[in-house]
Motif scaffolding. Sequence first.
Motif, PDB file in Angstrom:
ATOM      1  N   SER A 115       0.831  -1.209   0.000  1.00 28.55           N
ATOM      2  CA  SER A 115       0.000   0.000   0.000  1.00 28.55           C
ATOM      3  C   SER A 115       0.863   1.255   0.000  1.00 28.55           C
ATOM      4  O   SER A 115       0.570   2.233  -0.689  1.00 28.55           O
ATOM      5  CB  SER A 115      -0.923   0.009   1.225  1.00 28.55           C
ATOM      6  OG  SER A 115      -1.802  -1.094   1.189  1.00 28.55           O
TER       7      SER A 115
ATOM      8  N   ILE B 151       2.245   1.842  -3.465  1.00 24.09           N
ATOM      9  CA  ILE B 151       1.232   2.427  -4.361  1.00 24.09           C
ATOM     10  C   ILE B 151       1.029   3.904  -4.042  1.00 24.09           C
ATOM     11  O   ILE B 151       0.950   4.747  -4.931  1.00 24.09           O
ATOM     12  CB  ILE B 151      -0.100   1.662  -4.223  1.00 24.09           C
ATOM     13  CG1 ILE B 151       0.054   0.228  -4.743  1.00 24.09           C
ATOM     14  CG2 ILE B 151      -1.212   2.382  -4.985  1.00 24.09           C
ATOM     15  CD1 ILE B 151      -1.141  -0.659  -4.486  1.00 24.09           C
ATOM     16  N   ALA B 152       0.949   4.210  -2.722  1.00 24.09           N
ATOM     17  CA  ALA B 152       0.736   5.598  -2.292  1.00 24.09           C
ATOM     18  C   ALA B 152       1.891   6.492  -2.740  1.00 24.09           C
ATOM     19  O   ALA B 152       1.687   7.609  -3.218  1.00 24.09           O
ATOM     20  CB  ALA B 152       0.576   5.665  -0.782  1.00 24.09           C
TER      21      ALA B 152
ATOM     22  N   THR C 119       3.916   5.935  -5.253  1.00 24.55           N
ATOM     23  CA  THR C 119       3.865   6.055  -6.724  1.00 24.55           C
ATOM     24  C   THR C 119       2.850   7.104  -7.155  1.00 24.55           C
ATOM     25  O   THR C 119       3.133   7.957  -8.002  1.00 24.55           O
ATOM     26  CB  THR C 119       3.498   4.700  -7.354  1.00 24.55           C
ATOM     27  OG1 THR C 119       4.475   3.721  -6.983  1.00 24.55           O
ATOM     28  CG2 THR C 119       3.462   4.809  -8.873  1.00 24.55           C
ATOM     29  N   ILE C 120       1.645   7.028  -6.545  1.00 29.73           N
ATOM     30  CA  ILE C 120       0.600   7.997  -6.886  1.00 29.73           C
ATOM     31  C   ILE C 120       1.030   9.408  -6.485  1.00 29.73           C
ATOM     32  O   ILE C 120       0.868  10.367  -7.239  1.00 29.73           O
ATOM     33  CB  ILE C 120      -0.730   7.628  -6.195  1.00 29.73           C
ATOM     34  CG1 ILE C 120      -1.255   6.305  -6.772  1.00 29.73           C
ATOM     35  CG2 ILE C 120      -1.755   8.735  -6.376  1.00 29.73           C
ATOM     36  CD1 ILE C 120      -2.473   5.762  -6.047  1.00 29.73           C
ATOM     37  N   GLY C 121       1.573   9.524  -5.252  1.00 28.68           N
ATOM     38  CA  GLY C 121       2.023  10.829  -4.767  1.00 28.68           C
ATOM     39  C   GLY C 121       3.115  11.418  -5.646  1.00 28.68           C
ATOM     40  O   GLY C 121       3.101  12.611  -5.963  1.00 28.68           O
TER      41      GLY C 121
ATOM     42  N   TYR D   2       3.624  10.756  -8.810  1.00 30.19           N
ATOM     43  CA  TYR D   2       3.038  11.120 -10.107  1.00 30.19           C
ATOM     44  C   TYR D   2       2.334  12.467 -10.018  1.00 30.19           C
ATOM     45  O   TYR D   2       2.504  13.336 -10.883  1.00 30.19           O
ATOM     46  CB  TYR D   2       2.052  10.041 -10.549  1.00 30.19           C
ATOM     47  CG  TYR D   2       1.225  10.448 -11.758  1.00 30.19           C
ATOM     48  CD1 TYR D   2       1.764  10.426 -13.041  1.00 30.19           C
ATOM     49  CD2 TYR D   2      -0.099  10.868 -11.593  1.00 30.19           C
ATOM     50  CE1 TYR D   2       1.015  10.821 -14.142  1.00 30.19           C
ATOM     51  CE2 TYR D   2      -0.862  11.250 -12.686  1.00 30.19           C
ATOM     52  CZ  TYR D   2      -0.298  11.226 -13.958  1.00 30.19           C
ATOM     53  OH  TYR D   2      -1.042  11.618 -15.041  1.00 30.19           O
ATOM     54  N   ILE D   3       1.529  12.644  -8.933  1.00 29.56           N
ATOM     55  CA  ILE D   3       0.800  13.905  -8.766  1.00 29.56           C
ATOM     56  C   ILE D   3       1.776  15.064  -8.599  1.00 29.56           C
ATOM     57  O   ILE D   3       1.606  16.131  -9.194  1.00 29.56           O
ATOM     58  CB  ILE D   3      -0.149  13.818  -7.546  1.00 29.56           C
ATOM     59  CG1 ILE D   3      -1.257  12.795  -7.823  1.00 29.56           C
ATOM     60  CG2 ILE D   3      -0.747  15.179  -7.221  1.00 29.56           C
ATOM     61  CD1 ILE D   3      -2.131  12.499  -6.626  1.00 29.56           C
TER      62      ILE D   3
ATOM     63  N   LYS E  34       3.479  15.831 -11.925  1.00 27.03           N
ATOM     64  CA  LYS E  34       2.554  16.476 -12.856  1.00 27.03           C
ATOM     65  C   LYS E  34       2.375  17.942 -12.499  1.00 27.03           C
ATOM     66  O   LYS E  34       2.386  18.819 -13.376  1.00 27.03           O
ATOM     67  CB  LYS E  34       1.203  15.759 -12.818  1.00 27.03           C
ATOM     68  CG  LYS E  34       0.185  16.310 -13.824  1.00 27.03           C
ATOM     69  CD  LYS E  34      -1.116  15.546 -13.761  1.00 27.03           C
ATOM     70  CE  LYS E  34      -2.128  16.108 -14.751  1.00 27.03           C
ATOM     71  NZ  LYS E  34      -3.431  15.388 -14.681  1.00 27.03           N
TER      72      LYS E  34
END
Length: 204
Positions: A59, A62-63, A65-67, A69-70, A73
């Motif tokens: 988890s 994943i967190a 990776t998402i963080g 990416y955001i 961006k």
Amino acid sequence: MKRNIDDFDGMKDFIISIVTVIAWVLIGTIVIIGYFTIDTKGESIIISFVSMVFTIISSLGIAVTIGGYIWQKSYTETLKEKEKNELKKSIKKIAENELININIDFESASSSLNQGDIDKCSSILLNINTETIQKCAYDSAKINEYLFYQITDVITEILEHKRIILENLKKENSCNDESIELNNLYCQQAIAQIESYISSILAV
């Protein structure tokens, strides 16, 4: 630019370091619990705990990776906006300088008319070049629609006044007072409109 990229790499390394530390802490906890429970037949506790730990690690991955990416961006969009603003500032400055020079040409043409020097007036007008302004218009179309229309409109005004005056100067009566006064009026109109467009362009 290099500094910004280094900042991003530093942040990425920092996040990875935190995840690594957490993972080692969890692994250490597993070993400790396993040591104290293995002799009391607590294998099921260890298995459940290991399963939970790997779920948490997954988890966290994943967190992160998402963080990441955001954040990347957002950083990219901010950088693009900064580059866009710098380009707009450069276009406005170039357009301003070119329009000021063209205004000087119209003033010189008007002065030549007042002196009765039709040939010199024609030569000045023929040498008015809008290529640099047209390049500004092309570049501005990518970043600001209003700026693009302001620049293209002033180009139209310049070329139209230039055309009208040159056509008038070719007429047989171009040297009489009435014709000179009319062409002078066109020169002054061009100057006033260009000054107005300069203000509009700088205000964008």
